[in-house]
Each structure stands twice: as C-alpha cells, then as structure tokens.
Design a protein around this motif. Structure first.
Motif, mmCIF file in Angstrom:
data_model
loop_
_atom_site.group_PDB
_atom_site.id
_atom_site.type_symbol
_atom_site.label_atom_id
_atom_site.label_comp_id
_atom_site.label_asym_id
_atom_site.label_seq_id
_atom_site.Cartn_x
_atom_site.Cartn_y
_atom_site.Cartn_z
ATOM 1 N N PHE A 89 -36.807 16.495 8.842
ATOM 2 C CA PHE A 89 -37.114 16.398 10.264
ATOM 3 C C PHE A 89 -35.852 16.296 11.114
ATOM 4 O O PHE A 89 -34.830 15.768 10.681
ATOM 5 N N GLN A 90 -35.976 16.787 12.350
ATOM 6 C CA GLN A 90 -34.879 16.633 13.307
ATOM 7 C C GLN A 90 -34.691 15.161 13.641
ATOM 8 O O GLN A 90 -33.571 14.693 13.827
ATOM 9 N N GLN A 91 -35.798 14.416 13.706
ATOM 10 C CA GLN A 91 -35.747 12.968 13.938
ATOM 11 C C GLN A 91 -36.548 12.290 12.820
ATOM 12 O O GLN A 91 -37.769 12.134 12.924
ATOM 13 N N PRO A 92 -35.882 11.901 11.739
ATOM 14 C CA PRO A 92 -36.568 11.336 10.567
ATOM 15 C C PRO A 92 -37.301 10.034 10.877
ATOM 16 O O PRO A 92 -36.916 9.280 11.774
ATOM 17 N N ALA A 93 -38.346 9.790 10.105
ATOM 18 C CA ALA A 93 -39.114 8.555 10.246
ATOM 19 C C ALA A 93 -38.356 7.388 9.614
ATOM 20 O O ALA A 93 -37.490 7.578 8.762
ATOM 21 N N GLU A 144 -27.420 7.606 10.318
ATOM 22 C CA GLU A 144 -27.589 7.100 8.954
ATOM 23 C C GLU A 144 -28.951 7.509 8.386
ATOM 24 O O GLU A 144 -29.051 7.961 7.240
ATOM 25 N N VAL A 145 -29.989 7.366 9.206
ATOM 26 C CA VAL A 145 -31.332 7.743 8.753
ATOM 27 C C VAL A 145 -31.390 9.242 8.458
ATOM 28 O O VAL A 145 -32.014 9.675 7.482
ATOM 29 N N LYS A 146 -30.713 10.034 9.287
ATOM 30 C CA LYS A 146 -30.693 11.484 9.087
ATOM 31 C C LYS A 146 -30.044 11.838 7.760
ATOM 32 O O LYS A 146 -30.551 12.663 6.988
ATOM 33 N N ALA A 168 -27.680 17.159 13.713
ATOM 34 C CA ALA A 168 -27.973 16.261 14.825
ATOM 35 C C ALA A 168 -27.755 14.805 14.418
ATOM 36 O O ALA A 168 -28.283 14.340 13.421
ATOM 37 N N GLY A 169 -26.953 14.088 15.193
ATOM 38 C CA GLY A 169 -26.691 12.680 14.907
ATOM 39 C C GLY A 169 -25.685 12.448 13.805
ATOM 40 O O GLY A 169 -25.536 11.324 13.334
#
Length: 258
Positions: A89-93, A144-146, A168-169
């Motif tokens: 995902f572009q913005q991970p959970a 970090e999540v990414k 991204a990020g």
C-alpha cells in the motif's frame, strides 16, 4: 502472466448522483512473467486505482482480469493472494499489539529465524535489533511502517508483487537501498514479476517495461529503451516523473547501524 482486457472502472460523481466518472477507460495491458514494469503518469491518472483493481481491492465495472490464465476478475483479495499476487500500500496499515517479527512470519506463512528476519529488514534499511520486537503501531513513523511493509512483501515472495509508490515516506539513504533491493530481486528471480507505481526516475530506469497512464488510458507503453528517450525533461514534468536528488527528499534519515 497478468492480462487486463478492456478494463473499465467507474465511480459515482457524488454520493447521491446517478452519474458516473470513468477512472479507468477501456484499458488493456499484458505483463509477462519475469518482467519489471513501472506504471507512471500524472497524479489522478488512475495508477493507484489500476493497482487496486489488479489486487481485487476494487472491482472493475467491466472487462476481464486473468492471472496465469485464470479469470480473477471477481476473485477476492485472499483468493488472489493465494494465487501469488502481493500488494504494497501507498499508506500501510498499522497493527497495535503486532510485533514486526510476527508480521514477517505471517507474511511468510511460517516461523522465521531472527537471522532471516534481519536479512529482510536490512534490505529496506532497518536494523533488526532495533525493530524486531517493536509493535507496528503509532510509535513508528510513516517511513518506518512503509519499509516494514516492503520487508513483509520480501518475506512473502509473491509471483506478482505490486508496489504503490514505495518511495513515499522513504529517506534518501533508504531509497538507495530500496532501489538496490528491487534490482536484486529482479535479477535473482526471473520467474517473479514486479509492478511499481512510481514517479521517481531512478525506479523507472530499473524497469524492463514502462507504462504511461493518463486519464485512465495508456498513453504510451513499451520497453524502457524505447519509452525513456520520449520522457525528456519537459515530458517528465508532463507525466509527473521526478528526478531523485537529495534536495527532493526532505525526510529525516533513520540510522540503521546496529
């Protein structure tokens, strides 16, 4: 092999309207096994939507999606994952209470020794000693999540890996590691396919094939050596591509020294 045939995806203009807006417009695309494909183009062109349609997060209004000859047009996300399709995902959970090591093991579908976990994390620029026992919650930054999500994709090792703007990020140092990782994966596993949604020139340059998407349609597509010369500086701006330089990545660098 992934085959998209005459894919259309429409959404209501607004919540109470019967009128629709076409996001993906009669799109056909074939991604051969072992290919590294980058899909690029301007914001709002339908790139992320296309990735979600491949994964089953969204369902097409019409058209057909085939994966290795099997019709997966209306298959669930789980069914597609079981067939070997993975999605970043572009913005991970975030998962409160879930530690990084456990998340990697769930992705791999088996228990993993710490050494192997360390290998996955180091490939995305994270130190195993600092992250394995941490929870994937709000204490971690977006970058970090990414990177942890990309590590879980490496652990899962899907037949077709889809990454939605993996840069991204990500800070510059980790971006360098990331591009090396994508290159290594592609060179080591010629039976695995990679699809990346990206504006970054250095990622685009890694591709075997480039697809330029605009207004839900393929504006241009073909081998990297054929498409890259068409993306001059003016065209890069037109397609939404960007040069990767330190001045363009204004994010905090996270040390990875253990």
């Amino acid at each position: 092999m992934l085959e998209l045939k005459n894919i259309v995806f429409e959404v209501p203009v607004d919540e109470h309207s019967s009128k629709t807006k076409r996001i993906i417009d009669d799109l056909s695309l074939t991604i051969e096994d072992g290919k590294f494909t980058v899909i690029t183009g301007p914001n709002g062109g339908g790139k992320s939507t296309l990735a979600k349609l491949i994964m089953g997060i969204e369902q097409p209004t019409s058209g057909t999606i085939l994966f290795n000859g099997e019709d997966v047009t209306h298959a669930s996300i789980t069914e597609r994952a079981n067939l070997g399709i993975g999605y970043g995902f572009q913005q991970p959970a975030r998962f409160k209470g879930m530690k990084v090591k456990k998340l990697l093991e769930l992705a791999a579908g088996k228990r993993l020794p710490a050494l192997q976990c360390n290998e996955y994390l180091s490939k995305v620029g994270l130190c195993s000693a600092a992250y394995l026992t941490r929870e994937v919650d709000k204490s971690l930054s977006g970058g970090e999540v990414k990177r942890i999500e990309i590590a879980t994709m490496l652990a899962r090792d899907p037949k077709l890996a889809i990454y939605d703007e993996p840069e991204a990020g990500i800070d510059l140092w980790s971006f360098d590691r990331l591009t090396e990782t994508f290159r290594d994966i592609h060179e080591a596993r010629d039976d695995r396919s990679i699809v990346i949604i990206s504006h970054q020139e250095r990622i685009i340059q890694l591709a075997d094939d480039i697809v330029c998407l605009r207004d839900g349609r393929i504006e241009d597509a073909g081998p990297r050596d054929e498409i890259m010369p068409k993306l001059g500086l003016a065209d890069r701006a037109q397609f939404g591509c960007t040069l990767t330089t330190p001045t363009e990545l204004h994010l905090t660098k996270i040390p990875t020294t253990c």
